[in-house]
Design a protein around this motif. Structure first.
Motif, mmCIF file in Angstrom:
data_model
loop_
_atom_site.group_PDB
_atom_site.id
_atom_site.type_symbol
_atom_site.label_atom_id
_atom_site.label_comp_id
_atom_site.label_asym_id
_atom_site.label_seq_id
_atom_site.Cartn_x
_atom_site.Cartn_y
_atom_site.Cartn_z
ATOM 1 N N SER A 13 -23.418 2.423 -15.625
ATOM 2 C CA SER A 13 -24.433 2.912 -16.556
ATOM 3 C C SER A 13 -25.611 1.934 -16.581
ATOM 4 C CB SER A 13 -23.829 3.047 -17.962
ATOM 5 O OG SER A 13 -24.796 3.495 -18.892
ATOM 6 N N ILE A 14 -26.818 2.481 -16.358
ATOM 7 C CA ILE A 14 -28.033 1.671 -16.263
ATOM 8 C C ILE A 14 -29.052 2.173 -17.279
ATOM 9 C CG2 ILE A 14 -29.928 0.963 -14.749
ATOM 10 C CD1 ILE A 14 -28.070 1.653 -12.367
ATOM 11 N N MET A 15 -29.638 1.264 -18.073
ATOM 12 C CA MET A 15 -30.703 1.644 -19.007
ATOM 13 C C MET A 15 -31.992 0.919 -18.619
ATOM 14 S SD MET A 15 -31.016 1.381 -23.210
ATOM 15 C CE MET A 15 -30.010 2.847 -23.525
ATOM 16 N N LEU A 16 -33.065 1.710 -18.486
ATOM 17 C CA LEU A 16 -34.384 1.178 -18.145
ATOM 18 C C LEU A 16 -35.181 0.911 -19.419
ATOM 19 C CD1 LEU A 16 -34.917 3.875 -15.438
ATOM 20 C CD2 LEU A 16 -34.851 1.457 -14.888
ATOM 21 N N LEU A 17 -35.700 -0.301 -19.563
ATOM 22 C CA LEU A 17 -36.499 -0.675 -20.731
ATOM 23 C C LEU A 17 -37.797 -1.325 -20.268
ATOM 24 C CD1 LEU A 17 -33.719 -2.334 -22.945
ATOM 25 C CD2 LEU A 17 -34.817 -0.131 -23.401
ATOM 26 N N GLY A 18 -38.867 -1.129 -21.023
ATOM 27 C CA GLY A 18 -40.124 -1.765 -20.668
ATOM 28 C C GLY A 18 -41.296 -1.122 -21.373
ATOM 29 N N SER A 19 -42.477 -1.616 -21.069
ATOM 30 C CA SER A 19 -43.684 -1.119 -21.723
ATOM 31 C C SER A 19 -44.157 0.173 -21.074
ATOM 32 C CB SER A 19 -44.790 -2.177 -21.666
ATOM 33 O OG SER A 19 -45.114 -2.465 -20.314
ATOM 34 N N THR A 20 -45.098 0.827 -21.730
ATOM 35 C CA THR A 20 -45.676 2.061 -21.216
ATOM 36 C C THR A 20 -46.376 1.800 -19.883
ATOM 37 O OG1 THR A 20 -46.046 2.801 -23.482
ATOM 38 C CG2 THR A 20 -47.270 3.928 -21.753
ATOM 39 N N GLY A 21 -46.122 2.661 -18.899
ATOM 40 C CA GLY A 21 -46.786 2.535 -17.609
ATOM 41 C C GLY A 21 -46.208 1.489 -16.687
ATOM 42 N N SER A 22 -45.058 0.926 -17.048
ATOM 43 C CA SER A 22 -44.470 -0.128 -16.205
ATOM 44 C C SER A 22 -43.774 0.440 -14.969
ATOM 45 C CB SER A 22 -43.476 -0.961 -17.018
ATOM 46 O OG SER A 22 -42.423 -0.147 -17.521
ATOM 47 N N GLY A 23 -43.441 1.730 -15.008
ATOM 48 C CA GLY A 23 -42.775 2.352 -13.863
ATOM 49 C C GLY A 23 -41.306 2.631 -14.087
ATOM 50 N N LYS A 24 -40.913 2.795 -15.360
ATOM 51 C CA LYS A 24 -39.492 3.057 -15.661
ATOM 52 C C LYS A 24 -39.033 4.386 -15.065
ATOM 53 C CE LYS A 24 -39.743 2.924 -20.093
ATOM 54 N NZ LYS A 24 -41.234 2.874 -20.077
ATOM 55 N N SER A 25 -39.796 5.446 -15.322
ATOM 56 C CA SER A 25 -39.391 6.777 -14.856
ATOM 57 C C SER A 25 -39.365 6.847 -13.337
ATOM 58 C CB SER A 25 -40.342 7.838 -15.420
ATOM 59 O OG SER A 25 -40.293 7.854 -16.839
ATOM 60 N N ALA A 26 -40.376 6.244 -12.703
ATOM 61 C CA ALA A 26 -40.416 6.238 -11.235
ATOM 62 C C ALA A 26 -39.223 5.472 -10.664
ATOM 63 C CB ALA A 26 -41.729 5.619 -10.753
ATOM 64 N N SER A 27 -38.855 4.372 -11.319
ATOM 65 C CA SER A 27 -37.698 3.585 -10.859
ATOM 66 C C SER A 27 -36.413 4.371 -11.040
ATOM 67 C CB SER A 27 -37.628 2.268 -11.624
ATOM 68 O OG SER A 27 -38.776 1.478 -11.379
ATOM 69 N N GLY A 28 -36.313 5.103 -12.153
ATOM 70 C CA GLY A 28 -35.143 5.952 -12.372
ATOM 71 C C GLY A 28 -35.010 6.998 -11.289
ATOM 72 N N ASP A 41 -45.982 9.740 -14.102
ATOM 73 C CA ASP A 41 -47.416 9.921 -13.965
ATOM 74 C C ASP A 41 -48.000 8.641 -13.392
ATOM 75 O OD1 ASP A 41 -50.088 10.621 -14.171
ATOM 76 O OD2 ASP A 41 -49.855 11.582 -16.132
ATOM 77 N N LEU A 42 -49.088 8.764 -12.658
ATOM 78 C CA LEU A 42 -49.721 7.588 -12.080
ATOM 79 C C LEU A 42 -50.599 6.846 -13.070
ATOM 80 C CD1 LEU A 42 -50.759 9.014 -8.579
ATOM 81 C CD2 LEU A 42 -48.767 7.611 -9.155
ATOM 82 N N SER A 43 -50.895 7.478 -14.222
ATOM 83 C CA SER A 43 -51.751 6.833 -15.219
ATOM 84 C C SER A 43 -50.947 5.842 -16.043
ATOM 85 C CB SER A 43 -52.363 7.882 -16.154
ATOM 86 O OG SER A 43 -51.361 8.456 -16.971
ATOM 87 N N ASN A 44 -51.650 5.086 -16.896
ATOM 88 C CA ASN A 44 -50.987 4.104 -17.756
ATOM 89 C C ASN A 44 -50.534 4.709 -19.071
ATOM 90 O OD1 ASN A 44 -51.171 1.897 -16.034
ATOM 91 N ND2 ASN A 44 -53.263 1.447 -16.678
ATOM 92 N N GLU A 45 -50.696 6.029 -19.220
ATOM 93 C CA GLU A 45 -50.253 6.700 -20.435
ATOM 94 C C GLU A 45 -48.827 7.195 -20.251
ATOM 95 O OE1 GLU A 45 -52.934 9.751 -21.507
ATOM 96 O OE2 GLU A 45 -54.660 8.420 -21.771
ATOM 97 N N SER A 46 -48.029 7.008 -21.294
ATOM 98 C CA SER A 46 -46.626 7.382 -21.192
ATOM 99 C C SER A 46 -46.455 8.894 -21.182
ATOM 100 C CB SER A 46 -45.843 6.786 -22.374
ATOM 101 O OG SER A 46 -44.509 7.249 -22.345
ATOM 102 N N THR A 68 -36.016 5.395 -20.984
ATOM 103 C CA THR A 68 -36.364 5.268 -22.408
ATOM 104 C C THR A 68 -37.870 5.390 -22.618
ATOM 105 O OG1 THR A 68 -36.523 2.852 -22.253
ATOM 106 C CG2 THR A 68 -34.392 3.784 -22.870
ATOM 107 N N VAL A 69 -38.237 5.570 -23.878
ATOM 108 C CA VAL A 69 -39.640 5.672 -24.268
ATOM 109 C C VAL A 69 -40.334 4.333 -24.030
ATOM 110 C CG1 VAL A 69 -41.197 6.111 -26.205
ATOM 111 C CG2 VAL A 69 -39.054 7.379 -26.018
ATOM 112 N N GLY A 70 -41.606 4.385 -23.593
ATOM 113 C CA GLY A 70 -42.384 3.160 -23.442
ATOM 114 C C GLY A 70 -42.556 2.483 -24.790
ATOM 115 N N LEU A 71 -42.149 1.232 -24.896
ATOM 116 C CA LEU A 71 -42.101 0.570 -26.198
ATOM 117 C C LEU A 71 -43.463 0.093 -26.683
ATOM 118 C CD1 LEU A 71 -38.772 -1.386 -25.728
ATOM 119 C CD2 LEU A 71 -39.173 0.635 -27.124
ATOM 120 N N SER A 72 -44.509 0.259 -25.877
ATOM 121 C CA SER A 72 -45.853 -0.041 -26.359
ATOM 122 C C SER A 72 -46.671 1.239 -26.500
ATOM 123 C CB SER A 72 -46.570 -1.005 -25.401
ATOM 124 O OG SER A 72 -46.580 -0.478 -24.087
#
Length: 325
Positions: A13-28, A41-46, A68-72
């Motif tokens: 089980s892996i959980m991705l955490l980080g700021s908005t636009g860091s690439g969590k979804s793409a890494s998943g 999305d390629l933009s910096n908006e979550s 997870t949701v972008g924490l910023s």
């Protein structure tokens, strides 16, 4: 006849955490192997508004990835993000957290997010964490040299037991995923296959709540003591000035006056007039006493209030939202 049966590897089980636009979804998506699994999305908006999970199977091992949701992300309240993360931890204990950080950006904003994550997940977080650097295609030097120039970022990596890994989410080469899974497996062995659980998260939340209540009680107590102490200080200054104007004569001076009257060198003093109402000195003197007593009572009251708030918070956290199962 004996048969050697290959045991199925334990689920991961892996959980991705980080700021908005860091690439969590793409890494998943890179880990799962299907680009459309998590919306990116390629933009910096979550674009991730809720925590989501997906599964894949590699070499007979079921791997669960939690995005997870972008924490910023200002469009999502941090309390809502906390609730969603807690709900995910209810469903999935976590083998490893991937702390996702985008390469090529200043670490100022990310440092606040990292600090928030460390505070809200507690001391066990670092034992289950690997820093995952994204946008590896923008890295034009060895990652070790890159980190050596950035002391704060290097410090974050050093705090994480699993070290770091670099992803290029534009590259479909699966070797980068294989290497990451090997690092995760090594970290699991290091942790004796113990996972980060919902109970670990709730215990940290309970400790944070009690800390906030204790700090609040101290601040309230300090304000009360300061206010009453100020009254006492004003009274003390007033009394000092008033006594300077209205202080009675020393006993020696009174005895000399009586002796001069007896030998006729001084006229007898007139009959004393009725005692006037208490003067400024007496009034302010009482203020000093009241101020000093009030300060002592305020200190005691602050202590009682603080203890009461602490006990109420402790009772609430143990029976309410943060009760451990």
């Amino acid at each position: 006849m004996q048969r050697n049966i290959m045991e199925k590897p334990p689920d991961m089980s892996i959980m991705l955490l980080g700021s908005t636009g860091s690439g969590k979804s793409a890494s998943g998506n890179t880990i799962i192997g299907i680009r459309e699994t998590f919306k990116e999305d390629l933009s910096n908006e979550s674009v991730t508004r809720t925590c989501e999970s997906a599964q894949t199977e590699l070499d007979g091992q079921t791997i669960t990835v939690i995005d997870t949701v972008g924490l910023s992300d200002t469009s999502v309240k941090i309390t809502d993000a906390e609730t969603q993360i807690e709900q995910m931890l209810t469903l999935h204990s976590v083998d490893v957290f991937l702390l996702v950080i985008k390469l090529g950006e200043t670490f100022t904003e990310n440092s606040k997010v990292v600090k928030w994550i460390q505070d809200h997940f507690g001391s066990k977080f670092s034992k289950h964490t690997i820093v995952l650097f994204t946008h590896g295609d923008q890295l034009h030097e060895p990652i070790e040299r890159y980190l050596s120039k950035r002391e704060t970022l290097r410090s974050v990596v050093d705090q994480c037991s699993g070290g770091f890994h670099v992803f290029n989410n534009k590259d479909e080469d699966r070797s980068q995923v294989t290497e990451l899974l090997e690092k995760i497996e090594s970290l699991r062995i290091k942790n004796a296959c113990k996972r980060y659980t919902e109970q670990d998260y709730k215990q940290t939340q309970r400790a944070l709540l009690l800390k906030k209540c204790a700090v609040g009680a101290v601040i309230v107590g300090a304000v009360i003591v300061g206010a009453v102490g100020a009254v006492g200080a004003v009274g003390a200054v007033g009394a000092y000035e008033a006594v300077g104007r209205e202080a009675p004569k020393p006993p020696e001076a009174s005895m000399l006056e009586k002796l001069l009257v007896l030998i006729g060198l001084k006229a007898a003093a007139p009959e004393p007039e009725p005692e006037p109402e208490p003067g400024l000195a007496a009034t302010v003197g009482k203020t000093v006493v009241i101020g000093a007593g009030g300060a002592a009572l305020a200190i005691a009251a602050a202590a009682i209030v603080g203890a009461g708030v602490y006990l109420l918070a402790s009772n609430y956290s143990s029976k309410g939202k943060y009760k451990s199962n």
